[in-house]
Design a protein around this motif. Sequence first.
Motif, short mmCIF file in Angstrom:
data_model
loop_
_atom_site.label_atom_id
_atom_site.label_comp_id
_atom_site.label_asym_id
_atom_site.label_seq_id
_atom_site.Cartn_x
_atom_site.Cartn_y
_atom_site.Cartn_z
N GLN A 583 -3.38 11.00 0.37
CA GLN A 583 -2.60 10.58 -0.41
C GLN A 583 -2.27 9.25 -0.66
O GLN A 583 -2.11 8.58 -1.78
N VAL A 584 -2.12 8.50 0.47
CA VAL A 584 -2.00 6.85 0.37
C VAL A 584 -3.38 6.13 -0.13
O VAL A 584 -3.29 5.48 -1.17
N LEU A 585 -4.36 6.87 0.09
CA LEU A 585 -5.76 6.36 -0.48
C LEU A 585 -5.71 6.38 -1.91
O LEU A 585 -6.21 5.50 -3.03
N GLU A 586 -5.36 7.57 -2.47
CA GLU A 586 -5.47 7.80 -3.99
C GLU A 586 -4.48 7.08 -4.60
O GLU A 586 -4.82 6.51 -5.71
N GLN A 587 -3.04 6.94 -4.01
CA GLN A 587 -2.26 5.94 -4.67
C GLN A 587 -2.82 4.49 -4.87
O GLN A 587 -2.60 3.76 -5.78
N ARG A 588 -3.33 3.80 -3.62
CA ARG A 588 -4.10 2.66 -3.61
C ARG A 588 -5.30 2.57 -4.60
O ARG A 588 -5.01 1.53 -5.47
N LEU A 589 -5.84 3.64 -4.92
CA LEU A 589 -7.26 3.51 -5.77
C LEU A 589 -6.46 3.31 -7.19
O LEU A 589 -6.85 2.52 -8.15
N ARG A 590 -5.39 4.07 -7.49
CA ARG A 590 -4.80 4.08 -8.85
C ARG A 590 -4.15 2.71 -9.13
O ARG A 590 -4.21 2.15 -10.11
N ARG A 591 -3.54 2.26 -7.96
CA ARG A 591 -2.99 1.06 -8.07
C ARG A 591 -4.09 -0.10 -8.39
O ARG A 591 -3.65 -1.26 -9.22
N VAL A 592 -5.15 -0.09 -7.75
CA VAL A 592 -6.01 -0.92 -8.20
C VAL A 592 -6.60 -1.15 -9.27
O VAL A 592 -6.67 -1.90 -10.26
N ALA A 593 -6.79 0.07 -9.95
CA ALA A 593 -7.29 0.36 -11.34
C ALA A 593 -6.41 0.13 -12.25
O ALA A 593 -6.83 -0.12 -13.53
#
Length: 922
Positions: A583-593
């Motif tokens: 979940q954290v990794l998915e949030q981080r990737l969305r935050r970057v994009a």
Amino acid sequence: MTNDPFGALRRQLDDAAATFADSHETLAEILTGLVDDVDRALRERLEIFPVCHHSPASALAMARRLREKTPSVIYLELCEDMRPILAELHNCELPVALQAFASRLDGHDPGSGPLSVIAPITEASAEYQAIAYALQTPGVELVLVDRSTDHVFQWAASTEPDADPDTKTEPEDSALHGDAVGVEIGDLRPRFAELEEHLLHHGKVRHWSEWWDQYVEQPLVGADYATYRQVMALIGSLFRRLTPPDSRRFAVDLDRERYMWTRIREHLSESGADPDSCMYVCGAFHASSRVDEFGLDAPPTSFTITPRTETKWLYGLIPSSHSAIESQFGLAPGSVSIATATWKKARSRTRVKPFALTSKLKNGTLSTAVVPAPRRPVDDQLTGFLGEPPDVRGLDEEELLGWCVDIVRLARKNGYLASTADAIAVFETSILLAGMRHRARPTPYDFQDAAVTCIEKETVPGRRDVRHLCEILLGGDRIGRVGYDALPPLARDVFDRLKPLGIESSKRTVQRVLIDLTARPELAPAARLLWMLRYLLPSHIVRNIMGACTLDEKSIQESWDVSLGRDVRPLIELGYEGVTVEQVLEQRLRRVAWADKATAATALAAVEDAIVFLDNPRLVDELGNRAVELLAAERTVDDAPEVLRRIRRLLAYYRTRGTTLPGWSESFVKVGYAHYCTLLPTAFVDDQTGIRQVAAMIGFLVTMEALALSLGCDRAQLELAVKQSHPESPGKVALRWAAQFQLGTLTLVELRERCDSLLANPLVVGSFPSYLSGFVQTLESIPRLTSFVVELLSKAFGRLPDTVLLPWLPKLIKTFKDQAPDLVPLLAREAGRTFPARLGALNAWVPPWLAAPSAPVVDVAAHGPVAALLDRHREPTDALSTLLGCEGEWAPVSADAPMGSASTELLAAHPESAASLAVLVG
């Protein structure tokens, strides 16, 4: 009880002011004002307990007073929103730090996040004694009354440009606490620089921690409660009165005091608690507060507490250490370790039983009954304390001898050539230094100085110097531990999933993990988790030794160094962002994009990471569509090389899997083709755009051309963009020639003639390396030019005279190194295939470009096998042309014509000839 217990002391101080000062009124006002502040604090109906942070004397006095008074309510100077996490302290090993963390800000400056506040707690601290007592004693309520974490940053923003004056941040090189803002109970230090300098000079000490230990801590360790309370209030009043009233820090102190007294009165009003059964624990600086809100009998004021912002704060416990506390709060190295040693020694000497939280309590609670003690009258203890001579106890030879023997043993283990003579020298030097500093017996600081002088001498043979060894001897840099049950859900889930690898939260060492996925395929989920943690956490915590996890490669054997048990703080903070690592990794990737500065290249990188780490096609499509949006909106081509590299790799990944290309990738190629065609003419003439970026644009258009045309793009758009481009710099001119060659509008013969004229022109030959760099940049996308670039280099080295070539070589090498370092190996391999492999064959070797026929050569290799076959065997075609009566010259085939279109057009133009030929050949 007399009405003025401090009357005699006031008169003494007034007489002293008249004797020693020219301005009697000013000094008398300060001195008698100190006594007034002490009297005011002691007369308050709510008992005020002044403390100093991490002070053994404060901790001992607190333990004594709690057992004597047994209060039912304790008001504690600590951020009020940290109260829920105090219950988890029984699962920890001190020192630890309470932490509030926020990564998503609402109401604060978005660019200032993430925000973090920590409050370290050690065993030798009064606040820990109060917390342990309140949590283990039934019927006792612990109320935190200081401003909330959110208000810490609200007030910090209101005091710009300075940072929050009541908090301190840790240097970058300090461990455990990172860049968190630190809050503490009882910051007791002069805020008047001249006063601190005066105290250090006349106290014959080097730093404030040593002064405090020598002149306050040691005398108060064995003092009774009344004396302790009055002395601490007096010191707090002294530092308060000598603080510049116009400083920002002092203004925040006043607001904190108003805040705390407002919260205390609110709680008493709501709970109906008896003030005689309550205790207010605060820093000695705040005990003598002069704000209008001070005291339970203060009249109503206009002070109002502002609401918190909508920022969502998350709370937890992180490991701390003595060195982290010292660094963050500006204490001398080793001072917290020395305070811990003083705490242990004083406990055994005074027989005081401290309060401590344990994971397994007897019957679950303490046996202490809450029976409020009667209120004591205020008596003057200050006069006797200030008038008594220094401690005349003699030297504790046994303790000092033990230190000297142990430091020599530690020094020998760490490479020093220490002996018994050095131990004797340290012993005598410690006594000598104490005498020079007017001390009855050596302190740990005297012992440290003596050990450094007698043992260290000029060199340090190992990693630890003697001062560090003394800190280890006197207590060491103790590092706390957060127990498994006190960890956030994400951290517990990580340790549960890593158990098959033998990784546990209780292990503080760096663990080497070996994984053989062929023999034990069931370890694949744990291995993937390690790769995700490596992506999310600092590199030194989860470090890969062997193995790979990329789009192109998946390892079957891996080796890791893991220190999650030792460096658990980043993992705890990761738990503030989600429940699972995925979940954290998915949030981080969305935050970057979706970041404000996101580009198409960063979005493609997020797509790649999502494919590698997460089995989530929906997320990949979402990120891919975001990359398409960003590419269409970009007005520069700075990231064109990164875009080209990543989209090539992603397309190759999908093709090797044998699956159809996802919709977002087709849209990306289609949009990118039109986008780069539009920007190409501008990029050619823009001085801010480098040749590497332009080469990447051409590479995208050339390598993606087939797919783009199949998706409906028009090749005429690229041809028009190249025609409209008019570069002036040599490198970009070469790029345009290469693009024209690829499109078929410039033959190899014409390209060779242009380059030969450049070599023959003495005015242009100096910039020839830039032309070569432009050609080299296109080798990856137009590999047919590789042999031509080798030809150009050979001609340059063969034709240019030494007077031109030797000054020209450094520029050539530097140009290749700066602009095409990755493509030079491709050129070297082509040169290896072109030149003879043996020295003996060099004399008879003829360059391929010289052996070619002098007739015009048509480059038709790009137009299909039929055209290439006809070009290689021209004689039959010429004979057939003569037989059919067709006169003409060989010309390049149209680049946009399909395979075999030239032959088709010829047959369509002469149908009778085709029919006759068919009859002739049967």
